[in-house]
Motif scaffolding. Structure first.
Motif, PDB file in Angstrom:
ATOM      1  N   SER A  13      34.388  39.775  31.840  1.00 13.90           N
ATOM      2  CA  SER A  13      33.242  40.682  31.684  1.00 13.90           C
ATOM      3  C   SER A  13      33.515  42.055  32.300  1.00 13.90           C
ATOM      4  O   SER A  13      32.903  43.042  31.902  1.00 13.90           O
ATOM      5  N   GLY A  14      34.402  42.111  33.291  1.00 12.29           N
ATOM      6  CA  GLY A  14      34.769  43.382  33.906  1.00 12.29           C
ATOM      7  C   GLY A  14      33.830  43.877  34.983  1.00 12.29           C
ATOM      8  O   GLY A  14      34.003  44.974  35.496  1.00 12.29           O
ATOM      9  N   GLN A  15      32.837  43.085  35.344  1.00 10.24           N
ATOM     10  CA  GLN A  15      31.878  43.515  36.366  1.00 10.24           C
ATOM     11  C   GLN A  15      32.553  43.761  37.709  1.00 10.24           C
ATOM     12  O   GLN A  15      32.160  44.661  38.445  1.00 10.24           O
ATOM     13  N   CYS A  16      33.569  42.981  38.025  1.00  8.72           N
ATOM     14  CA  CYS A  16      34.275  43.153  39.297  1.00  8.72           C
ATOM     15  C   CYS A  16      34.982  44.510  39.347  1.00  8.72           C
ATOM     16  O   CYS A  16      34.885  45.233  40.341  1.00  8.72           O
ATOM     17  N   ALA A  17      35.677  44.852  38.264  1.00 10.11           N
ATOM     18  CA  ALA A  17      36.397  46.122  38.217  1.00 10.11           C
ATOM     19  C   ALA A  17      35.440  47.315  38.218  1.00 10.11           C
ATOM     20  O   ALA A  17      35.753  48.365  38.779  1.00 10.11           O
ATOM     21  N   LEU A  18      34.278  47.145  37.614  1.00  8.67           N
ATOM     22  CA  LEU A  18      33.284  48.214  37.632  1.00  8.67           C
ATOM     23  C   LEU A  18      32.654  48.369  39.013  1.00  8.67           C
ATOM     24  O   LEU A  18      32.359  49.481  39.443  1.00  8.67           O
ATOM     25  N   THR A  19      32.449  47.248  39.707  1.00  5.32           N
ATOM     26  CA  THR A  19      31.784  47.264  41.006  1.00  5.32           C
ATOM     27  C   THR A  19      32.724  47.686  42.131  1.00  5.32           C
ATOM     28  O   THR A  19      32.323  48.442  43.018  1.00  5.32           O
ATOM     29  N   ALA A  20      33.947  47.183  42.117  1.00  7.84           N
ATOM     30  CA  ALA A  20      34.916  47.474  43.191  1.00  7.84           C
ATOM     31  C   ALA A  20      36.262  47.884  42.583  1.00  7.84           C
ATOM     32  O   ALA A  20      37.236  47.133  42.640  1.00  7.84           O
ATOM     33  N   PRO A  21      36.341  49.070  42.008  1.00 10.86           N
ATOM     34  CA  PRO A  21      37.565  49.497  41.326  1.00 10.86           C
ATOM     35  C   PRO A  21      38.763  49.705  42.245  1.00 10.86           C
ATOM     36  O   PRO A  21      39.886  49.798  41.771  1.00 10.86           O
ATOM     37  N   GLU A  22      38.531  49.765  43.541  1.00  8.30           N
ATOM     38  CA  GLU A  22      39.637  49.899  44.496  1.00  8.30           C
ATOM     39  C   GLU A  22      40.279  48.552  44.812  1.00  8.30           C
ATOM     40  O   GLU A  22      41.326  48.500  45.456  1.00  8.30           O
ATOM     41  N   VAL A  23      39.648  47.460  44.375  1.00  7.00           N
ATOM     42  CA  VAL A  23      40.131  46.107  44.661  1.00  7.00           C
ATOM     43  C   VAL A  23      40.518  45.366  43.386  1.00  7.00           C
ATOM     44  O   VAL A  23      41.550  44.705  43.336  1.00  7.00           O
ATOM     45  N   PHE A  24      39.694  45.483  42.337  1.00 11.39           N
ATOM     46  CA  PHE A  24      39.877  44.700  41.122  1.00 11.39           C
ATOM     47  C   PHE A  24      40.300  45.555  39.943  1.00 11.39           C
ATOM     48  O   PHE A  24      39.970  46.733  39.859  1.00 11.39           O
ATOM     49  N   THR A  25      40.985  44.913  39.016  1.00 13.21           N
ATOM     50  CA  THR A  25      41.336  45.501  37.737  1.00 13.21           C
ATOM     51  C   THR A  25      41.244  44.386  36.704  1.00 13.21           C
ATOM     52  O   THR A  25      40.861  43.268  37.035  1.00 13.21           O
ATOM     53  N   ASP A  29      45.134  40.835  29.252  1.00 13.91           N
ATOM     54  CA  ASP A  29      44.276  39.993  28.418  1.00 13.91           C
ATOM     55  C   ASP A  29      42.793  40.242  28.679  1.00 13.91           C
ATOM     56  O   ASP A  29      41.933  39.583  28.086  1.00 13.91           O
ATOM     57  N   GLY A  30      42.482  41.155  29.609  1.00 15.50           N
ATOM     58  CA  GLY A  30      41.098  41.497  29.896  1.00 15.50           C
ATOM     59  C   GLY A  30      40.447  40.686  31.001  1.00 15.50           C
ATOM     60  O   GLY A  30      39.259  40.821  31.254  1.00 15.50           O
ATOM     61  N   PHE A  31      41.235  39.841  31.669  1.00 15.99           N
ATOM     62  CA  PHE A  31      40.677  39.007  32.732  1.00 15.99           C
ATOM     63  C   PHE A  31      40.838  39.676  34.094  1.00 15.99           C
ATOM     64  O   PHE A  31      41.697  40.523  34.297  1.00 15.99           O
ATOM     65  N   SER A  32      40.007  39.269  35.028  1.00 21.78           N
ATOM     66  CA  SER A  32      40.000  39.832  36.366  1.00 21.78           C
ATOM     67  C   SER A  32      41.324  39.620  37.087  1.00 21.78           C
ATOM     68  O   SER A  32      41.948  38.566  36.981  1.00 21.78           O
ATOM     69  N   ALA A  33      41.730  40.641  37.829  1.00 18.60           N
ATOM     70  CA  ALA A  33      42.940  40.567  38.642  1.00 18.60           C
ATOM     71  C   ALA A  33      42.764  41.481  39.842  1.00 18.60           C
ATOM     72  O   ALA A  33      42.010  42.453  39.788  1.00 18.60           O
ATOM     73  N   LEU A  34      43.447  41.141  40.912  1.00 17.53           N
ATOM     74  CA  LEU A  34      43.424  42.001  42.097  1.00 17.53           C
ATOM     75  C   LEU A  34      44.495  43.067  41.947  1.00 17.53           C
ATOM     76  O   LEU A  34      45.578  42.804  41.407  1.00 17.53           O
ATOM     77  N   LEU A  35      44.181  44.258  42.402  1.00 19.92           N
ATOM     78  CA  LEU A  35      45.191  45.304  42.405  1.00 19.92           C
ATOM     79  C   LEU A  35      46.294  44.919  43.386  1.00 19.92           C
ATOM     80  O   LEU A  35      46.015  44.265  44.406  1.00 19.92           O
ATOM     81  N   PRO A  36      47.528  45.299  43.121  1.00 18.80           N
ATOM     82  CA  PRO A  36      48.624  44.966  44.038  1.00 18.80           C
ATOM     83  C   PRO A  36      48.316  45.430  45.469  1.00 18.80           C
ATOM     84  O   PRO A  36      47.831  46.537  45.677  1.00 18.80           O
TER      85      PRO A  36
END
Length: 64
Positions: A13-25, A29-36
């Motif tokens: 859904s991308g809510q994590c990346a929208l909410t905390a873009p400094e942590v999540f991407t 495939d469009g699924f949640s991942a943590l930034l390195p």
């Protein structure tokens, strides 16, 4: 803090990346991942909010 993403539950859904873009991407495939380097959330206060924003509760934030 430790952040875990249950990739078998994530719907991308991308809510994590929208909410905390400094942590999540989102991965290719469009699924949640943590930034390195952000596996611990680095104390980002929005990491917990991102976990709450996840519509399928795929993110868990644990205090160490």
């Amino acid at each position: 803090m430790r952040i875990d993403i249950d990739t078998s539950v994530c719907i991308g859904s991308g809510q994590c990346a929208l909410t905390a873009p400094e942590v999540f991407t989102q991965d290719d495939d469009g699924f949640s991942a943590l930034l390195p380097g952000r596996e611990d959330g680095a104390g980002d206060p929005l990491a917990r909010e991102a976990a709450r924003a996840c519509p399928v509760r795929a993110i868990t934030v644990t205090e160490l």
